[in-house]
Design an enzyme around this catalytic site. Sequence first.
Site, PDB file in Angstrom:
ATOM      1  N   TYR A 116       0.752  -1.294   0.009  1.00 35.58           N
ATOM      2  CA  TYR A 116       0.160   0.126  -0.014  1.00 35.58           C
ATOM      3  C   TYR A 116       0.920   1.288   0.115  1.00 35.58           C
ATOM      4  O   TYR A 116       1.573   1.725   0.843  1.00 35.58           O
ATOM      5  CB  TYR A 116      -0.649   0.021   1.162  1.00 35.58           C
ATOM      6  CG  TYR A 116      -2.193   0.914   1.219  1.00 35.58           C
ATOM      7  CD1 TYR A 116      -2.231   1.827   0.321  1.00 35.58           C
ATOM      8  CD2 TYR A 116      -2.774   1.162   2.403  1.00 35.58           C
ATOM      9  CE1 TYR A 116      -3.410   2.828   0.192  1.00 35.58           C
ATOM     10  CE2 TYR A 116      -3.756   2.148   2.567  1.00 35.58           C
ATOM     11  CZ  TYR A 116      -4.112   2.958   1.265  1.00 35.58           C
ATOM     12  OH  TYR A 116      -5.110   3.959   1.503  1.00 35.58           O
ATOM     13  N   LYS A 164      -1.487  -1.325  -4.106  1.00 34.68           N
ATOM     14  CA  LYS A 164      -2.511  -0.754  -4.039  1.00 34.68           C
ATOM     15  C   LYS A 164      -1.867   0.839  -3.854  1.00 34.68           C
ATOM     16  O   LYS A 164      -1.440   1.206  -2.979  1.00 34.68           O
ATOM     17  CB  LYS A 164      -3.038  -0.991  -2.562  1.00 34.68           C
ATOM     18  CG  LYS A 164      -4.273  -0.141  -2.297  1.00 34.68           C
ATOM     19  CD  LYS A 164      -4.852  -0.487  -1.058  1.00 34.68           C
ATOM     20  CE  LYS A 164      -6.087   0.031  -0.490  1.00 34.68           C
ATOM     21  NZ  LYS A 164      -5.994   1.368  -0.164  1.00 34.68           N
TER      22      LYS A 164
END
Length: 298
Positions: free
Chosen positions: A136, A162
Amino acid sequence: MDELFPPGVIGFPVTPFNQDHSLDLPGFAKNLEIILSEPFTTFVAAGGTGELYSLSRDEYLAVIRSAVEGAAGSMPVIAGVGYGVRVAQIMASEAEKIGASAILVLPPYYANACFDGVLGYLKGISQATSLPLILYTRDWLQFSPEEAERLADEIPSLRGWKDGQGSLGALQRIRARLGDRFTWIGGVGDDHVSGYYGIGFRRFTSSISSVAPKLSLALHEVALAREDAELAELTDRFVLPLYNLRARRKGYEVSAMKALLELRGFAGGPSRPPLVDVNEQEREELRKILSSWGDFLS
């Protein structure tokens, strides 16, 4: 490389608290019914919107366990991890034992870490679990295409990316270099669906999924079909009013969703400091936004 999850929307539930800031686990289980009732591809337990960094070890394990038990095999569960390498290793290992299907790796606690330090952090987590990792890239964590390729080369279990930056030009260059080596996930918000799908993404994490799942799914469907006019209308009418409010103060990306859940009759509760809650005037604005979503709540 096989994709981690099929194209679609990834649910992003909050972690509700009671008014004394204790964990509201029954409320979390009830809230999950909203996500589990719709055809999402997966969901993230104890992610950023789930206030991962406010949870104690026991609370974290309780949330992951509740998520896995609630899904009951009908939907894979992604567990968030973070802090430093040793804590993240323990979290990832325990989440795997409980039954999570993948690990979402949030940036480490040290915001000035060099690339080699971040690489060591990710390698350490990969050594603690056999589950696929999803990186992320939120807040300060940014990579060049060359660095992203090195991550892919040196960490075979790093399978997903992500995006939390929303810088589509930089992201497109990374995606062009890595191709299908990662499963690509848009992570800034529902307001970025048009941009993400325009550069080839086919998945996004949705905060709105926890309140109005049919709106999240409609965004995916029209974006996938390249119905640009309809996507623009959905975004302008139903998404931007919320995201404009969320942009007013840091932390509102969590507390606004909690307030919306409460207005819908589900569990939200306060956010734990240092996050702050919306005020009463903003709660009334959220009530109007929720009312405008009526067609997506049935």
